[in-house]
Design a protein around this motif. Structure first.
Motif, PDB file in Angstrom:
ATOM      1  N   ASN A 575       0.854  -1.182   0.000  1.00  0.00           N
ATOM      2  CA  ASN A 575       0.000   0.000   0.000  1.00  0.00           C
ATOM      3  C   ASN A 575       0.893   1.235   0.000  1.00  0.00           C
ATOM      4  OD1 ASN A 575      -2.208   1.695   0.175  1.00  0.00           O
ATOM      5  ND2 ASN A 575      -3.018   0.815   2.059  1.00  0.00           N
ATOM      6  N   TYR A 576       1.619   1.404  -1.102  1.00  0.00           N
ATOM      7  CA  TYR A 576       2.637   2.464  -1.203  1.00  0.00           C
ATOM      8  C   TYR A 576       2.073   3.838  -0.849  1.00  0.00           C
ATOM      9  CZ  TYR A 576       5.590   5.954  -3.451  1.00  0.00           C
ATOM     10  OH  TYR A 576       6.331   7.068  -3.707  1.00  0.00           O
ATOM     11  N   PHE A 577       0.940   4.172  -1.405  1.00  0.00           N
ATOM     12  CA  PHE A 577       0.422   5.536  -1.262  1.00  0.00           C
ATOM     13  C   PHE A 577       0.027   5.824   0.182  1.00  0.00           C
ATOM     14  CE2 PHE A 577      -2.483   9.098  -2.063  1.00  0.00           C
ATOM     15  CZ  PHE A 577      -1.738   9.813  -2.979  1.00  0.00           C
ATOM     16  N   ASP A 599      -2.753  -0.907  -9.905  1.00  0.00           N
ATOM     17  CA  ASP A 599      -2.708  -1.560  -8.601  1.00  0.00           C
ATOM     18  C   ASP A 599      -3.318  -2.949  -8.731  1.00  0.00           C
ATOM     19  OD1 ASP A 599      -2.089  -1.301  -5.716  1.00  0.00           O
ATOM     20  OD2 ASP A 599      -4.240  -1.617  -5.488  1.00  0.00           O
ATOM     21  N   THR A 607      -3.992   2.969  -1.999  1.00  0.00           N
ATOM     22  CA  THR A 607      -3.270   2.993  -3.265  1.00  0.00           C
ATOM     23  C   THR A 607      -4.209   2.673  -4.420  1.00  0.00           C
ATOM     24  OG1 THR A 607      -1.225   2.350  -2.148  1.00  0.00           O
ATOM     25  CG2 THR A 607      -1.307   2.062  -4.530  1.00  0.00           C
ATOM     26  N   SER A 611      -5.314   4.931  -8.006  1.00  0.00           N
ATOM     27  CA  SER A 611      -4.762   4.310  -9.207  1.00  0.00           C
ATOM     28  C   SER A 611      -5.657   4.580 -10.408  1.00  0.00           C
ATOM     29  CB  SER A 611      -4.602   2.804  -8.977  1.00  0.00           C
ATOM     30  OG  SER A 611      -3.705   2.551  -7.919  1.00  0.00           O
TER      31      SER A 611
END
Length: 972
Positions: A575-577, A599, A607, A611
């Motif tokens: 969950n980069y964001f 994603d 994330t 996207s």
């Protein structure tokens, strides 16, 4: 007619019982239920009393619900692909094609009968993963964004539409030479190496960029590669039981290491003393024999104060320091650099005498230090040795004749003693708040123990000067010789960066062998504008690091001096964001540069919300994969208990299908291979699917069509599961039968796996005398890189963090791990939310709350110059005044304004983590994903808290008015 239109007194059944009587009867039944009466006697004349509750009587159909829980059609073995280092094997029960429930497996092989049983492993989060399999937030079909990013506006598209759109975009980027603008972000290979490899393999074949994760999450302890030339090589948790003395330092074991906490508790029953060092009276502190509570950010001062006690009272292990560390090495007083053998006419036969260091023997003669980088074959050389055939002096202050004339030198030991002399009991107490007698007594006890261990947690890593904190805490085990033996060491269990089956995973993930790796912190901040938004000195050092090639940034600089923007990002298994420190800049500066964000996810997380295309991934109970951790030495599998829900597919199948579509479209469009700018290879999109499913180790075509075959590949091609010197091999079927203890440890581990004993690291160096993989070949506490000397950090030292980060506000901001989620997984799970307050919450000391007129349950605004978040306040007497604790990982959509815990954190990183050392070869510190690189930082941030508009300071009354139970103080 609605229910509210009915008069309760006139609502009556045939027995003459009104609705009001019925409700009263239910209340009475709760009191007399043990008698066997279904309802209160006087209200329920028409119902039958039961004298024998075990016998046959009416109204027993409700029991079938509970009976059916123990009735199933099949059982599958699986686990959970989350970044918790748990690696727990579960049995998954299936009925009528649906996951019915899960249960901890209890068949881990026992290592040693004298150790606590390794069974079972698991926690309350894993026990409700079933909820995710059929959850409302499951992504069931490919989705394309129709509104702005984050608005939640989507249209359903077919798999072919989604794959074709992505494939055409990727082909355009590669053909335009922008293959290094394609990024792939996924964390932690150990938790599911095949799923990790699925996208990494395709990105590697495309010539794209693979992102680090361990440093980005601020999990990486930079002090370990600095000092030991490796990092997070830990004893498995069963070894805690062998310790006589354990310090849990910033590691809230009972919250973040639930499956392993039993070893910590059992060690106490066996007589080990357990000390907790936490800024708050945590859930682990309450189970320790002693609790020390330093002020936030002062761990370094406390550790150096303890080291000063050990050195001043001569409680150190002298033989360990002489052989295993850089303490006897000589340092020039004029330059601060190590004295090199080439400067004094020594080590003439070495490959590079200028990378050989100097000691003084018992007769006062200069001697080359064995195992120095200049006389061994690279960073790792098991054929070399640091064993001494003379007795070096620790305390040296003298002059030596060099090519430049006479030079004053001192040993590292003397430099360290001078540094430690500043940490007097009065200074340490004033700086940390810990009692003078208390910390000195703990230091003496630690040094006196036969086997002492420190369990090191993320609480230290979140600070700007995390490298100094790591190095100072490591110094305590080094001074006392607590390394390389059972029950000793510094165990840093934060994330699952290290994977046991290394070679199989690496070759599956990066088949070309040519990898564009990037430190995610630097990549993110560079493209989000840090050069224009940080202090001039840091900006200058960032530029120098990039220009010198110490740290890579992609897309790389072009021949004309331009820096293209990144264009494409694939995110899967992470969950980069949501985890982006400095996420205001990430959202406003970096995200608009990305033309396509894809994603791959089983749920709609933050994330996914931001996207462009979301592809439905199989859940953990719907695929084949492997699972392992450095907390134990077993491997066990994922197997599909049920078919993927909706149109979901496994990660491996999704990227395989994308590779197939890229190859199909590339052939249709007649594209030509592209020469890679940096590597001796062509990027040929017309064969990329064939390359994806080929076994590059054996050359077998089409060997890796599915996740089961990929799992077998990992096991077959890894020393740990298929040792070269043994006929034994662990197969995937073996892991399904029961978890398998690994057979051996590969070269990236520092000890062997031994039968009947838990894994203990560092034995290659301490017992077998191999050189440590550092510049000096020893545990290296002195770093003579120019930047370290310039900043006064050549030795561990306590420094104040950056001032006014986030603005001039009075409260320190802290984002610890929570009991109720693993990062953002389970953060929105209903069962977990019911065990807490069910919404983002900040924890305030009563003094800070009272000063601001805040009561428990109030809605408050936490704010600084970066932004603000609206959350519920919880009064937390266990926390120190002046600190706001906001347990991290809440999703952005769980806040009213779509900001989150990272909104308050700016972009900043420490320049010392951008170096290459030695500068010419980087055989000690060099960028390697998840080994060395700048970490994300989310402490050293200032905030304040105030009531939101309209708040009266009585949160309980407000919640009661809308029918919500006021949350008490017992939910944590």
């Amino acid at each position: 007619m609605s229910e509210h239109d009915i008069d309760d007194d006139r609502w009556m059944d045939s027995s003459g019982i009104t609705r009001r009587d019925f409700v009263r009867g239910l209340g009475a039944a709760s009191i007399v239920g043990a008698t066997g009466l279904s309802f209160a006697d006087e209200e329920m004349d028409g119902l039958q009393a039961v004298d024998d509750p075990i016998g046959s009587y009416p109204y027993r159909e409700w029991e079938d619900l509970y009976r059916e829980e123990w009735d199933w059609d099949s059982v599958a073995r699986s686990t959970h692909s989350v970044n918790c280092t748990g690696s727990c094997s579960w049995n998954v029960y299936v009925k009528d094609g649906q996951v019915w429930r899960e249960e901890q497996a209890g068949d881990y092989p026992v290592i040693d009968e004298d150790l606590p049983d390794p069974n079972p492993r698991g926690c309350q989060k894993g026990a409700c993963y079933t909820d995710y399999v059929n959850a409302d937030q499951r992504v069931l079909h490919p989705l394309r964004r129709t509104g702005e990013r984050g608005e939640g506006q989507w249209e359903r598209i077919s798999w072919d539409e989604a794959l074709t759109e992505i494939a055409d975009h990727v082909i355009d980027e590669v053909q335009a030479g922008r293959y290094d603008a394609i990024s792939g972000f996924t964390p932690i290979p150990a938790m599911s190496p095949v799923s990790f490899a699925s996208g990494s393999r395709l990105v590697n074949l495309l010539g794209g960029v693979s992102h680090s994760f361990y440093d980005w999450y601020s999990d990486l302890p930079p002090g370990q590669p600095i000092t030991w030339g490796t990092q997070t090589d830990n004893a498995e948790s069963a070894d805690w039981h062998n310790a006589d003395y354990i310090i849990a330092w910033g590691s809230n074991i009972n919250v973040t290491r639930i499956p392993d906490a039993k070893y910590f508790l059992d060690a106490g029953y066996e007589g080990a003393k357990r000390v907790g060092i936490f800024t708050d009276y945590s859930q682990t502190a309450i189970h320790t024999d002693e609790w020390l509570a330093p002020e936030g950010g002062t761990d370094t001062a406390l550790a150096l104060g303890m080291a000063q006690t050990i050195v001043d009272e001569e409680l150190y292990d002298e033989s360990h320091l002489k052989e295993q560390t850089d303490m006897p090495l000589l340092v020039r007083e004029d330059t601060g650099k190590f004295l090199r053998a080439g400067e004094v006419g020594l080590a003439a036969d070495a490959d590079d005498p200028d990378k050989v260091f100097v000691m003084v023997d018992e007769d006062g003669e200069l001697r080359p230090a064995p195992g120095s980088l200049g006389e061994r074959d690279g960073q790792h050389d098991p054929e070399s040795s640091i064993e001494l055939d003379f007795d070096p002096q620790l305390g040296v202050e003298r002059s030596v004749e060099t090519d430049d004339g006479e030079v004053a030198v001192r040993s590292v030991w003397e430099n360290l003693r001078e540094e430690l002399s500043q940490y007097t009991p009065a200074f340490v107490h004033e700086e940390t708040g810990v009692g003078e007698n208390t910390y000195q007594r703990v230091a003496r006890e630690f040094a006196d123990a036969d086997a002492a261990k420190i369990i090191h947690g993320k609480g230290v890593n979140d600070w700007y000067h995390n490298d100094l904190g790591n190095r100072a805490i490591q110094l305590l085990v080094t001074l006392t010789g607590n390394l390389g033996e059972p029950g000793t060491g510094l165990d840093h269990y934060v994330g699952q960066e290290k994977i046991w089956t290394f070679h199989g995973w690496k070759t599956l993930s990066f088949p070309t062998g040519s990898v564009r790796g990037v430190p995610t912190t630097l990549w993110t901040y560079f493209h989000a504008g840090i050069l224009d938004n940080t202090d001039p000195d840091t900006a200058e050092k960032i530029r120098e690091s990039i220009d010198e090639g110490w740290m890579p940034v992609y897309p790389e600089e072009r021949e004309d001096g331009s820096w293209p923007d990144p264009s494409t990002m694939f995110v899967w298994r992470g969950n980069y964001f949501n985890q982006a420190k400095g996420n205001v800049a990430v959202e406003e500066q970096l995200w608009p540069k990305l033309d396509l964000v894809v994603d791959i996810n089983f749920r709609m997380d933050s994330t996914a919300m931001y996207s462009d295309i979301v592809l439905p991934a199989a859940s953990h109970y719907e695929k084949h994969d492997l699972n392992m951790t450095d907390m134990h030495t077993y491997v066990h599998p994922f197997t599909p208990a049920v078919e993927p829900l909706g149109e979901a597919k496994s990660d491996w199948e999704i990227f395989r299908l994308l590779a197939e579509k890229i190859q199909e479209r590339a052939q249709e469009r007649g594209v030509e291979p592209v020469e890679d700018r940096s590597f001796d290879r062509e990027i040929d999109l017309t064969t990329i699917y064939d390359d994806y499913v080929r076994d590059w180790e054996t050359g077998e075509e089409g060997a890796l069509e599915d996740g089961r075959e990929a799992s077998e590949f990992v096991l077959e091609h890894s020393e740990e599961s298929n040792p070269a010197d043994s006929d034994e091999q662990i197969t995937f079927a073996d892991t399904v039968e029961q978890p398998q203890r690994l057979e051996a440890a590969g070269d990236h581990w520092t000890s062997d796996i031994e039968d009947g004993a838990p894994y203990v690291p560092w034995q290659d160096y301490v017992q077998d005398k191999q050189p440590w993989p550092t510049f000096t070949g020893r545990q290296q506490y002195y770093v003579d890189h120019d930047w370290f000397l310039e900043l006064g950090e050549e030795l561990p030292t306590h420094k104040e963090g950056p001032q006014d980060t986030g603005g001039d506000y009075p409260l320190s901001y802290n984002t610890p791990h929570s009991r109720w989620s693993i990062h953002s997984t389970w953060r929105e799970n209903t069962k977990m939310l019911r065990l807490q307050r069910g919404e983002p919450t900040v924890f305030l000391n009563p003094e800070d709350a009272e000063e601001r007129g805040i009561e428990d349950g109030d809605t408050v605004e936490v704010y600084n110059d970066m932004g603000s978040v609206e959350v519920q306040a919880k009064i937390y007497p266990s926390g120190d005044p002046g600190t706001v604790r906001h347990f991290f990982s809440w999703e952005k959509f769980q806040y009213p304004g779509r900001d989150n815990f990272n909104t308050l954190v700016p972009m900043y990183m420490k320049p010392t983590q951008l170096v290459q050392y030695p500068e010419d070869t980087g055989e000690h510190l060099y960028f390697f994903p998840n080994y060395w690189g700048p970490t994300g930082v989310n402490s050293d941030v200032n905030v304040d808290v105030r009531l939101t508009d309209g708040q009266s300071g009585s949160g309980d009354e407000q919640r009661e008015s809308v029918g919500v139970r006021p949350a008490g103080g017992d939910d944590q």
